[in-house]
Design a protein around this motif. Structure first.
Motif, short mmCIF file in Angstrom:
data_model
loop_
_atom_site.label_atom_id
_atom_site.label_comp_id
_atom_site.label_asym_id
_atom_site.label_seq_id
_atom_site.Cartn_x
_atom_site.Cartn_y
_atom_site.Cartn_z
N VAL A 64 92.60 -7.35 0.30
CA VAL A 64 93.92 -7.73 -0.18
C VAL A 64 94.90 -6.67 0.30
O VAL A 64 94.65 -5.47 0.07
CB VAL A 64 93.97 -7.81 -1.73
CG1 VAL A 64 95.37 -8.21 -2.20
CG2 VAL A 64 92.93 -8.80 -2.25
N GLY A 65 95.95 -7.08 0.98
CA GLY A 65 96.91 -6.09 1.46
C GLY A 65 97.77 -6.64 2.57
O GLY A 65 97.89 -7.86 2.73
N THR A 66 98.34 -5.74 3.36
CA THR A 66 99.16 -6.17 4.49
C THR A 66 98.25 -6.53 5.67
O THR A 66 97.04 -6.35 5.61
CB THR A 66 100.10 -5.04 4.93
OG1 THR A 66 99.27 -3.96 5.38
CG2 THR A 66 100.98 -4.56 3.80
N GLY A 67 98.87 -7.03 6.74
CA GLY A 67 98.13 -7.44 7.93
C GLY A 67 97.28 -6.32 8.52
O GLY A 67 96.28 -6.57 9.20
N ASP A 68 97.65 -5.06 8.23
CA ASP A 68 96.88 -3.93 8.77
C ASP A 68 95.42 -3.95 8.34
O ASP A 68 94.55 -3.41 9.01
CB ASP A 68 97.50 -2.60 8.30
CG ASP A 68 98.86 -2.36 8.90
OD1 ASP A 68 99.15 -2.97 9.95
OD2 ASP A 68 99.63 -1.57 8.32
N ALA A 69 95.16 -4.56 7.18
CA ALA A 69 93.79 -4.58 6.65
C ALA A 69 92.85 -5.41 7.53
O ALA A 69 91.63 -5.36 7.38
CB ALA A 69 93.78 -5.11 5.22
N GLN A 70 93.45 -6.17 8.49
CA GLN A 70 92.60 -6.90 9.45
C GLN A 70 91.67 -5.96 10.19
O GLN A 70 90.54 -6.33 10.52
CB GLN A 70 93.48 -7.63 10.47
CG GLN A 70 94.18 -8.82 9.88
CD GLN A 70 94.82 -9.70 10.95
OE1 GLN A 70 94.35 -9.73 12.08
NE2 GLN A 70 95.87 -10.41 10.59
N GLN A 71 92.16 -4.75 10.47
CA GLN A 71 91.31 -3.74 11.16
C GLN A 71 90.00 -3.52 10.42
O GLN A 71 88.92 -3.49 11.01
CB GLN A 71 92.05 -2.40 11.18
CG GLN A 71 92.95 -2.18 12.35
CD GLN A 71 93.69 -0.84 12.16
OE1 GLN A 71 93.27 0.03 11.41
NE2 GLN A 71 94.80 -0.70 12.84
N ALA A 84 85.62 -13.46 7.35
CA ALA A 84 86.50 -12.56 6.61
C ALA A 84 87.67 -13.32 6.03
O ALA A 84 88.11 -14.33 6.59
CB ALA A 84 86.99 -11.44 7.53
N ILE A 85 88.16 -12.81 4.89
CA ILE A 85 89.35 -13.38 4.25
C ILE A 85 90.34 -12.25 4.00
O ILE A 85 89.98 -11.24 3.39
CB ILE A 85 89.00 -14.05 2.91
CG1 ILE A 85 87.94 -15.14 3.10
CG2 ILE A 85 90.25 -14.61 2.23
CD1 ILE A 85 87.35 -15.68 1.79
N LEU A 86 91.56 -12.43 4.50
CA LEU A 86 92.63 -11.48 4.18
C LEU A 86 93.61 -12.18 3.25
O LEU A 86 94.20 -13.18 3.61
CB LEU A 86 93.35 -11.01 5.45
CG LEU A 86 94.61 -10.17 5.20
CD1 LEU A 86 94.27 -8.86 4.51
CD2 LEU A 86 95.35 -9.90 6.50
N VAL A 87 93.77 -11.64 2.05
CA VAL A 87 94.79 -12.16 1.14
C VAL A 87 95.99 -11.24 1.31
O VAL A 87 95.94 -10.06 0.97
CB VAL A 87 94.28 -12.19 -0.31
CG1 VAL A 87 95.40 -12.65 -1.25
CG2 VAL A 87 93.06 -13.10 -0.43
N GLY A 91 103.62 -5.97 -1.66
CA GLY A 91 103.52 -4.81 -2.54
C GLY A 91 102.06 -4.53 -2.87
O GLY A 91 101.17 -5.28 -2.48
N SER A 92 101.82 -3.42 -3.57
CA SER A 92 100.44 -3.13 -3.94
C SER A 92 100.08 -3.97 -5.17
O SER A 92 100.93 -4.30 -5.99
CB SER A 92 100.24 -1.65 -4.20
OG SER A 92 100.68 -1.31 -5.49
N VAL A 93 98.82 -4.35 -5.25
CA VAL A 93 98.33 -5.21 -6.32
C VAL A 93 97.37 -4.39 -7.17
O VAL A 93 96.48 -3.71 -6.63
CB VAL A 93 97.60 -6.45 -5.74
CG1 VAL A 93 97.13 -7.37 -6.85
CG2 VAL A 93 98.51 -7.20 -4.77
N GLY A 94 97.53 -4.42 -8.48
CA GLY A 94 96.65 -3.66 -9.38
C GLY A 94 95.26 -4.26 -9.44
O GLY A 94 95.01 -5.36 -8.92
N SER A 95 94.35 -3.54 -10.10
CA SER A 95 92.94 -3.97 -10.17
C SER A 95 92.80 -5.35 -10.81
O SER A 95 91.96 -6.14 -10.38
CB SER A 95 92.12 -2.97 -10.98
OG SER A 95 92.28 -1.68 -10.47
N LEU A 96 93.60 -5.62 -11.83
CA LEU A 96 93.49 -6.92 -12.50
C LEU A 96 93.86 -8.04 -11.53
O LEU A 96 93.16 -9.06 -11.46
CB LEU A 96 94.41 -6.96 -13.73
CG LEU A 96 94.35 -8.24 -14.56
CD1 LEU A 96 92.97 -8.40 -15.21
CD2 LEU A 96 95.44 -8.26 -15.64
N GLY A 97 94.92 -7.84 -10.76
CA GLY A 97 95.32 -8.83 -9.76
C GLY A 97 94.25 -9.03 -8.71
O GLY A 97 93.94 -10.16 -8.31
N ILE A 98 93.65 -7.91 -8.26
CA ILE A 98 92.57 -8.01 -7.26
C ILE A 98 91.40 -8.80 -7.84
O ILE A 98 90.84 -9.70 -7.19
CB ILE A 98 92.07 -6.60 -6.84
CG1 ILE A 98 93.21 -5.72 -6.32
CG2 ILE A 98 90.94 -6.70 -5.83
CD1 ILE A 98 93.74 -6.05 -4.97
#
Lengths: 249, 312
Positions: A64-71, A84-87, A91-98
């Motif tokens: 979960v994050g920005t497009g950079d997490a594709q790396q 793979a799944i990129l959500v 903004g940053s998402v807290g643990s509950l959201g994750i």
């Protein structure tokens, strides 16, 4: 066991000496090496070993994050994950959201086992796995240093303050992994090439309809209180004298 | 006013000192009214110890056979059912609290503040991030319950001498049967407990073997100290995991900490930097441990330790 979901968080690399920005607005991440959270890498390695032993059909990595997490997801695919799944979130998402995002993917893709790192080395929160287990209503086995998979059950050795606790959980379950569970494999060049052809699905967080819940705001950051460098002694006699001086021997 | 519920950590008969430290943290919140919940199969002895802690108003007992062992999925629904009326629910940031409290937080639909090291106000806290390389000030929303864990090395234990009311609490919660603790393997030791010892001696990979670690035990016995280890020494199999100090092990704050053959990676330092006096003995004069040590000695531990044990 059919499908394993593994969370991969993009974090500042383990070897980087993290510094707080001079205006206290965050830590320096510009031009800093980013990697998969080391605990998550161990979780992925475990998932791959389960699949290689014939006990799982598919290993799915998610971030979960920005497009950079594709790396990091591509690295996970190169290690051997099937897809793979990129959500994507701005903004940053807290643990509950994750945890809620993971739950929505569990429901959508009929996941049977979730393997996560026991904590991320950036926020050191150690929350997501436990929260997911609560939301999912399934067992959690945190801080795993050894796991035996037996059909619809898992026997998990957990590293706890008292020593080792051996817990049996019914599957499906969430297992969060500790450092001594395994040693993740190195990625080889041909695997990196192959990984480019594996599916990487991008979903906007808004499209999942997940409410991240009330977030905890980060107001400011500061460097930790530094300890002063003390005195060097030349020998044991000097050490004993210094200890006696402080009333410690 | 803040009404705070603290979840007691215990082994069925003894209240863990982490609870008294969590109370000490909660007591720094202005106007705090503190209750402690004891979940156990037989809560009496632990509840009596909890009632002695300063600043505690009530001890609430949740007794049922399923609470014999601390299983998060069993305890958390009972805590969530008890949460109404409380502004804060705190537990210690030990493996007990780390396992349990996020589960509670999720049942209450809130995020958790992990590893509280300082209270700024009822909803604002300081906590370490990046293995202690930075300290973040965070604010929990004012309109929902605050679930948090307390970094116990940041607090001294609350005093005794109190006699708070002990009451039983009735909650109804559906408890699952999907998780079973089969066995707990715990090293039996006569030495002081690592997390509460006033003095701690710790060894690193430089000890070279399980037998080599014997020097550490001998020095510890001379000082009546607890014994710890770096991650490298645990990974190498010289000592069991419960002795690991650092980001992923125990965070300790003894009066005296002696690091022997430990280079001092940031992940280790974060576990000891609240110690009163840090002593480092290392062959490598460039070892980062010397940057934070109060007393340093560059020498070969195999020569130095026998001499030191003799001299003390």
């Amino acid at each position: 066991m059919q499908k394993i979901l593994v969370g991969l968080k993009r974090v500042v690399d383990y070897n980087v000496r993290v510094r707080v920005k001079s205006d206290g607005s965050g830590v320096e991440t510009d031009g800093v090496k980013m990697s998969i959270n080391p605990f998550d890498e161990i979780a992925l390695e475990e998932a791959l070993r389960i699949k290689e032993s014939g006990q799982a059909a598919e290993v799915i990595v998610i971030s979960v994050g920005t497009g950079d997490a594709q790396q990091q997801l591509r690295t996970g695919l190169a290690m051997g994950a099937d897809r793979a799944i990129l959500v994507e979130s701005e903004g940053s998402v807290g643990s509950l959201g994750i945890a809620r995002i993971f739950k929505s993917i569990i429901d959508r893709d009929s996941i049977d086992l979730v393997l996560l790192g026991k904590q991320a080395i950036d926020d050191d929160n150690s929350q997501t796995g436990q929260m997911l287990a609560a939301i999912w209503g399934r067992p959690q086995a945190t801080f795993a240093s050894q796991v035996e998979w037996n059909g619809d059950k898992a026997k998990v050795t957990r590293e706890v303050d008292a020593g080792l606790e051996i817990t049996e959980v019914d599957l499906p379950a969430v297992v969060t992994v500790d450092l001594r569970l395994n040693e993740p494999r190195y990625v080889k060049l041909p695997d990196i090439m192959k990984a480019k052809k594996k599916p990487l699905e991008t979903i906007a967080m808004a499209d999942l309809g997940v409410d991240p819940g009330p977030e905890i705001k980060e107001l400011s950051f500061e460097p930790p209180a530094e300890r002063e460098r003390g005195v060097m002694v030349d020998d044991v006699a000097g050490l004993v004298a210094a200890l006696k001086d402080k009333g410690l021997a | 006013m803040s009404k705070i519920l603290i979840i007691a950590e215990h082994d069925g008969s003894i209240l863990n000192s982490s609870t008294a430290k969590t109370v000490a943290c909660a007591a720094t919140i202005e106007g705090a009214e503190i209750d402690i919940a004891v979940l156990a199969s037989t809560a009496g002895p632990v509840a009596a110890q909890a009632a002695e802690l300063e600043s505690v108003t009530r001890v609430l007992i949740l007794e049922r056979p399923e609470n014999e062992q601390a299983i998060a999925a069993i305890l958390a629904p009972q805590i969530a059912a008890l949460a109404g009326g409380y502004s804060h629910i705190f537990g210690p940031s030990t493996t007990f609290g780390k396992d349990l409290m996020p589960h509670v937080a999720a049942l209450l639909s809130v995020n958790q503040v992990s590893d509280i090291m300082a209270v700024e106000s009822s909803h604002t806290f300081k906590r370490p991030i990046y293995a202690g390389s930075a300290v973040a000030t965070v604010e929990a929303p004012g309109d929902s319950v605050v679930v948090g864990t307390v970094r116990i090395a940041s607090y001294g234990a609350a005093n005794g001498g109190n006699s708070a009311a002990i009451e039983s609490a009735d909650v109804s919660a559906d408890l699952p049967s999907h998780t079973r603790i089969l066995e707990v393997q715990s090293g039996v030791s006569d030495r002081p407990d690592l997390q509460t010892a006033a003095k701690v001696v710790a060894g690193g990979r430089a000890l070279g073997s399980e037998e080599g670690f014997d020097l550490i035990y001998r020095l510890a016995d001379k000082l009546a100290a607890g014994v710890g280890a770096s991650r490298a020494a645990v990974d190498a199999g010289y000592v069991p995991n419960e002795m690991q100090i650092g980001q992923t092990g125990k965070i300790i704050a003894p009066d005296l900490y002696i690091a022997i053959g430990i280079s001092g990676a940031i992940q280790h330092i974060t576990g000891i930097k609240d110690a009163g006096t840090i002593v480092a003995i290392n062959k490598d004069e460039e070892a980062p441990i010397f940057e934070i040590a109060d007393i340093g000695l560059v020498s070969d531990l195999f020569n130095t330790l026998p001499e030191l044990i003799e001299a003390l």
